[in-house]
Design an enzyme around this catalytic site. Sequence first.
Site, PDB file in Angstrom:
ATOM      1  N   ASP A 290       0.972  -1.392  -0.310  1.00  0.00           N
ATOM      2  CA  ASP A 290       0.273  -0.081   0.014  1.00  0.00           C
ATOM      3  C   ASP A 290       0.962   1.426   0.293  1.00  0.00           C
ATOM      4  OD1 ASP A 290      -1.968   1.709   0.026  1.00  0.00           O
ATOM      5  OD2 ASP A 290      -3.232   1.032   1.839  1.00  0.00           O
TER       6      ASP A 290
HETATM    7  C1  BGC Z   1      -4.721   3.192   0.429  1.00  0.00           C
HETATM    8  C2  BGC Z   1      -5.434   1.988  -1.504  1.00  0.00           C
HETATM    9  C3  BGC Z   1      -4.904   2.726  -2.509  1.00  0.00           C
HETATM   10  C4  BGC Z   1      -3.770   3.760  -2.630  1.00  0.00           C
HETATM   11  C5  BGC Z   1      -3.521   3.968  -4.302  1.00  0.00           C
HETATM   12  C6  BGC Z   1      -3.925   4.082  -0.209  1.00  0.00           C
HETATM   13  O1  BGC Z   1      -3.261   5.077   0.621  1.00  0.00           O
HETATM   14  O2  BGC Z   1      -4.991   2.699   1.054  1.00  0.00           O
HETATM   15  O3  BGC Z   1      -7.071   1.223  -0.949  1.00  0.00           O
HETATM   16  O4  BGC Z   1      -5.260   1.890  -3.412  1.00  0.00           O
HETATM   17  O5  BGC Z   1      -3.578   4.349  -1.748  1.00  0.00           O
HETATM   18  O6  BGC Z   1      -4.476   5.181  -3.785  1.00  0.00           O
END
Ligand code: BGC
Length: 721
Positions: free
Chosen positions: A223
């Site tokens: 993540d």
């Molecule tokens: C989120 C993810 C997301 C990623 C990209 C993160 O903050 O937890 O779910 O896919 O950002 O935007």
Amino acid sequence: MTAEEKAALVVGVKFELPPYEGKYLRGTGGVTYPLGRFGVPSIVMMDGPIGLRLYDYKTTCFPAGILTAASWDRSIAHEIGVALGEESLDMGNDVLLAPGMNILRNPLNGRNFEYFSEDPVLCGLLAAEYINGVQSMGVGTSAKHFAANNQETNRLDNDSRMDTRALREIYTKAFELCLRESSPWTVMASYNYLNGTYTQESRELLTDILRKDFGYKGLVVTDWTGKRNTPKQINAGSDLLMGGSPEQTEDILECIKNGSLKKADLDKAVTRLLELVLKCPANNGNEPSYKPDLEKHAKLCRESAAEGMVLLKNDGVFPAKPARAALYGVYSYDMIAGGNGAAKVDPPYVVSLAEGLENAGIKVDSKLRGLYEAYARFVMQDLKTNHVINVHVGDPQMPELDVEKDLIELSEPDSDMAIITIGRISGEARDRIHNKEFLIQKEEIKLIKDVCEVYHAAGKKVAVVLNICGPVETASWKKYPDAILCAWLPGEEAGNSIADVMTGKVNPSGRLPMTFPINYIDAKGAENFPYNFISDRANESVVHPERRGLPLKDLAYTDYIEGIYVGYRYFCTEGKAVSYPFGYGLSYTSFEYSEPIVSIVGDKLSASVKVTNTGSLAGKEAVGLYIKAPLGSFKDKPSRELKEFGKTRLLQPGESETLNFSVPVRQLASFNSEKSRWETAKGDYTAYFGANSEKSEAEATFTVTSARNYPVSRACEPAVR
Ligand code: BGC
């Protein structure tokens, strides 16, 4: 490939910076580094689960994941997946950062709407269909967030502390099941700690459990974390570090030099990255060429949303097509289509309830409509000047308009019934607050009571529509209205879908994928959540409790004291009353179940039950297969657990369908942490059939004649299909 090139490949690119600026669509989640020398293109990863999140483009806002789960219908998850794959191709997306698969451990998690269920079977099997749908279009997915990312408050550093049994039976189970039936191109390692180790740095989780036990062969993307312990992440099995920074690339080179990162570990990550790139649309020309049929997608939104709406109460109200309706509640006129954060979608339009009813030929009280629409404009204007509102952060909750009882009395003669919408929005980076968001607020209760008093005195009916991102308190006020329809966050066709259900064009067949408790605190473990933590910033994911002198409990760490007793597993086992149980939902028709047939054949439990529509309207029935297992070597087990589910086709009055289920005997097992194995106990089992976890429509018993133990590794497990 040089070490520099390898390091560049496994770290995401900051595409807001030159020379990438302007090259990618704004809102893109992340991209990878291209290597021209080898013809390796950059690949694009876009959010999210209910539609493409882009800042400058309108994209279809599909129903929230929690609604898709409430449909209990695999084909809906599949079709939404296909449509998202199509829109991905149009926008030049290679990997959709979805589905969100975290367990709805607590009603207040800000991201519940993106996820599916409190039950890992419902979640995992629907997620697999969604993944198969997206990937059938040649676009990748990211099963996220692995694992145990169940709260947003301090989400980057909160430690989810739980026993191994809960980890295996609940929090990784959905991923395990999903990986049996699909092969997501990527899995996203979550932000949080799990029992003291960041999931992204946990070899036990990313290599032992995910790859060895679950047989996962694709790429693990982190993540969107900043720099952590880079060699530990890569050694654990994190292959692509997102969102990525030059610091991380340098770190890799430094660690290779000083020996703290093994070349072989880096090569493994590079190999997986290249294997992913080879599959991606970017590797086949990089030109977005697919033109999706957006009208077809809007139709899919309308139909699928109606399939997942849950009729909670219906005292002779629906189906109805009154000539005139009075709509109360600001969200009747400005419906919440989806939630905020990474899953935020900017749709071309959102059909309000007022518009939906008008489209269905129901005249909406225009005076009230004028009043509320003016109020909504005013409130949004005010909120926009005082809050950060953008596509990413999303919209704040609108306060309810205080409507005088006199006004309700005055407008009552102009309508045949009243409908009140209660709205709740939430999103990434902040959990909902019990007092302000779970509880129905004083002004909302007053509105419900006043409208009910006035309309009931005139012999007219009142319905409440819940336009909500997750459960709200219902027990204290559900006696007032005649009907309650839980419409969740239904996507861009919101009002049309609700009207379809109310008028009977669609007979509701949605069933709750999460328990609605009487009081928030009734659930075991409910107090182990930051349930009244009011942060001082609008978008608060980094809390740093130590630095800010805040208590550590539920901020620095969260103890999952309930273990496996999440949701209905707790309420059913304890026999504790709830407001609406998991699986609950009404229909306009009735169903009867035949005597089920259940038997163990080899390594499978095979079960079938015939469902007959005994009412006077066509309808569909969602059927859960719940199992009560003997204790075997365990001190305790839930009184029943969902093991499979199915849904009938649209059955005409009098028509029947037999639903067949097949469950590997291994899936009847509980996890013995000491022996690190799955154990299916010898003895008598009960199979319960019916959507509702508290009330079965049919039952049968069967016997497992000898105990069966299964090692964790999938290599030792018989194939499912
Ligand atoms: C989120 C993810 C997301 C990623 C990209 C993160 O903050 O937890 O779910 O896919 O950002 O935007």
